[in-house]
Scaffold this motif. Structure first.
Motif, short mmCIF file in Angstrom:
data_model
loop_
_atom_site.label_atom_id
_atom_site.label_comp_id
_atom_site.label_asym_id
_atom_site.label_seq_id
_atom_site.Cartn_x
_atom_site.Cartn_y
_atom_site.Cartn_z
N PRO A 91 34.15 22.46 33.59
CA PRO A 91 35.01 23.51 34.16
C PRO A 91 35.88 22.93 35.28
CG PRO A 91 32.71 24.22 34.08
CD PRO A 91 32.73 22.75 33.79
N ILE A 92 37.14 23.30 35.28
CA ILE A 92 38.05 22.89 36.34
C ILE A 92 38.63 24.14 37.00
CG2 ILE A 92 40.15 21.61 36.94
CD1 ILE A 92 39.50 19.67 34.69
N LEU A 93 38.42 24.20 38.31
CA LEU A 93 38.90 25.34 39.09
C LEU A 93 40.17 24.93 39.83
CD1 LEU A 93 35.51 26.39 40.79
CD2 LEU A 93 36.28 26.77 38.42
N TYR A 94 41.00 25.92 40.13
CA TYR A 94 42.11 25.68 41.04
C TYR A 94 41.72 26.24 42.40
CZ TYR A 94 46.28 26.32 43.74
OH TYR A 94 47.16 26.28 44.78
N GLY A 95 42.12 25.55 43.47
CA GLY A 95 41.91 26.07 44.82
C GLY A 95 43.14 25.82 45.66
N GLY A 96 43.50 26.79 46.49
CA GLY A 96 44.65 26.65 47.36
C GLY A 96 45.36 27.97 47.48
N SER A 97 44.97 28.75 48.53
CA SER A 97 45.62 30.04 48.82
C SER A 97 45.57 31.00 47.63
CB SER A 97 47.07 29.81 49.29
OG SER A 97 47.07 29.05 50.48
N VAL A 98 44.43 30.99 46.93
CA VAL A 98 44.26 31.95 45.83
C VAL A 98 44.03 33.34 46.41
CG1 VAL A 98 42.70 32.68 43.97
CG2 VAL A 98 43.43 30.29 44.13
N THR A 99 44.67 34.32 45.81
CA THR A 99 44.50 35.73 46.20
C THR A 99 44.41 36.57 44.92
OG1 THR A 99 46.87 36.17 46.15
CG2 THR A 99 45.96 35.43 48.26
N ILE A 127 45.97 35.04 41.35
CA ILE A 127 44.94 34.42 40.49
C ILE A 127 45.37 34.45 39.02
CG2 ILE A 127 43.61 36.60 40.35
CD1 ILE A 127 42.07 33.09 40.25
N GLY A 128 46.10 35.50 38.63
CA GLY A 128 46.50 35.63 37.22
C GLY A 128 47.33 34.45 36.74
N SER A 182 38.23 34.81 50.22
CA SER A 182 36.84 35.09 49.81
C SER A 182 36.07 35.84 50.87
CB SER A 182 36.13 33.79 49.44
OG SER A 182 35.81 33.03 50.58
N LEU A 183 36.66 36.00 52.05
CA LEU A 183 36.00 36.78 53.11
C LEU A 183 36.40 38.25 53.04
CD1 LEU A 183 36.68 34.08 55.81
CD2 LEU A 183 34.38 34.86 55.17
N LYS A 184 37.28 38.58 52.10
CA LYS A 184 37.80 39.95 52.00
C LYS A 184 37.33 40.60 50.70
CE LYS A 184 41.91 38.46 54.49
NZ LYS A 184 43.22 37.87 54.27
N PRO A 185 36.45 41.59 50.80
CA PRO A 185 35.92 42.20 49.57
C PRO A 185 36.99 42.72 48.62
CG PRO A 185 34.60 42.85 51.45
CD PRO A 185 35.76 42.08 52.01
N ASP A 186 38.07 43.28 49.16
CA ASP A 186 39.12 43.79 48.25
C ASP A 186 39.73 42.64 47.44
OD1 ASP A 186 38.83 46.34 49.10
OD2 ASP A 186 40.62 46.38 50.37
N GLY A 240 39.52 41.95 43.30
CA GLY A 240 40.69 41.71 42.45
C GLY A 240 40.61 40.37 41.73
N ILE A 241 40.17 39.35 42.42
CA ILE A 241 40.11 38.01 41.83
C ILE A 241 39.07 37.98 40.70
CG2 ILE A 241 39.38 35.62 42.30
CD1 ILE A 241 40.65 36.03 45.16
N VAL A 242 37.89 38.51 40.99
CA VAL A 242 36.83 38.47 39.96
C VAL A 242 37.18 39.42 38.82
CG1 VAL A 242 34.36 38.76 39.50
CG2 VAL A 242 35.11 37.71 41.65
#
Ligand code: PEP
Length: 267
Positions: free
Chosen positions: A212-220, A224-225, A242-246, A250-252
């Motif tokens: 699996p390869i993830l992207y990281g960098g200011s994902v919101t 994310i789409g 990731s500190l913001k439940p909203d 949305g991301i998950v």
């Protein structure tokens, strides 16, 4: 690309945020708002919050895994302030290795990151190995070369089958996109994900297509789409959002759409 059944993973890197008294509540809230079929969820709080987050999740949602943000390259010894793999036993099942903030602030080299990877594998921890170029590297057309060197430095000398059995995950995190609000293009991240799998192949990985390869960098939740629309990208390592439940909801939630589409593509 053929449809894949690589898992869809959303990993939260809380960095140096939360305290033992508020981390449990945040973990519970995020867990409750991200119960989406088919998405592997991981929360990586600071070391001192691992126990409270673990306890909160065991009681509330044991499907959310707990990860550490680092692990030392030795098992024990005179390393003030550090944490070894045996110390994480029972506290975490995943670990982030080689995050660019540790490369920058703690002088972590590829060689040392490789040793940490070995400790994680030996300790039964599932590693998320972070790689990514600086802006100057990208501007100079060296992004692929830098990431290939980071991968080689970290993975060389390891038995590929053994690291694969530990279910290595790789996070492509361009340094210029971390915490800056500026994210890569989905197409650029996808090109890098394909280059990473090609590099793994050259390093002797027979089943690089399964990593699996993830992207990281200011994902919101808003962007994310763009990444999950790319078949070569399997999720995200999320920092600030990731500190913001909203945001996490949305991301998950969006990750669940990709997970469902992958399932239906193979069934
Ligand atoms: C990270 O910490 O790995 C990260 C990608 O941070 P952010 O989402 O804040 O850019």
């Amino acid at each position: 690309m053929m449809p894949t059944m690589r898992p869809v993973v959303i990993a939260a890197n809380w960095k140096m945020n939360t305290t033992p008294s508020d981390a449990a509540e945040l973990a519970r809230t995020i867990a409750g708002r991200t119960r989406v079929a088919g998405v592997t969820r991981v929360i990586c709080p600071p070391f001192v919050c691992l126990a409270s987050v673990r306890d909160a999740l065991v009681a509330d949602d044991p499907q959310v895994a707990v990860g550490a943000q680092d692990v030392h390259h030795e098992l024990a010894g005179a390393y003030t302030g550090d944490t070894s793999a045996p110390m994480l036993d029972g506290l975490a099942t995943w670990v982030i290795i080689g995050h660019s903030e540790r490369r920058r602030d703690h002088g972590e080299t590829d060689e040392r990151i490789g040793r940490k990877l070995g400790r994680a594998v030996d300790g039964g921890l599932r590693p998320i190995l972070c790689v990514g170029e600086q802006l100057a590297d990208r501007d100079a057309g060296r992004a692929f070369e830098v990431v290939e060197r980071q991968l080689g430095g970290a993975l060389d000398g390891h038995d590929a089958a053994r690291v694969a059995a530990a279910r290595l995950v790789i996070a492509y995190e361009p340094v210029w996109a971390i915490g800056t609000g500026r994210n890569a293009l989905g197409s650029d991240a996808a090109a890098m994900a394909e280059a990473i799998r090609a590099t793994l192949g050259r390093l002797g990985w027979e089943r690089a297509g399964e990593v699996p390869i993830l992207y990281g960098g200011s994902v919101t939740a808003a962007n994310i789409g763009e990444f999950l629309a790319e078949p070569s990208i399997d999720g995200a390592l999320v920092g600030g959002a990731s500190l913001k439940p909203d945001e996490m909801a949305g991301i998950v939630g969006r990750a669940g759409i990709t997970a469902a589409a992958r399932l239906s593509a193979i069934s």
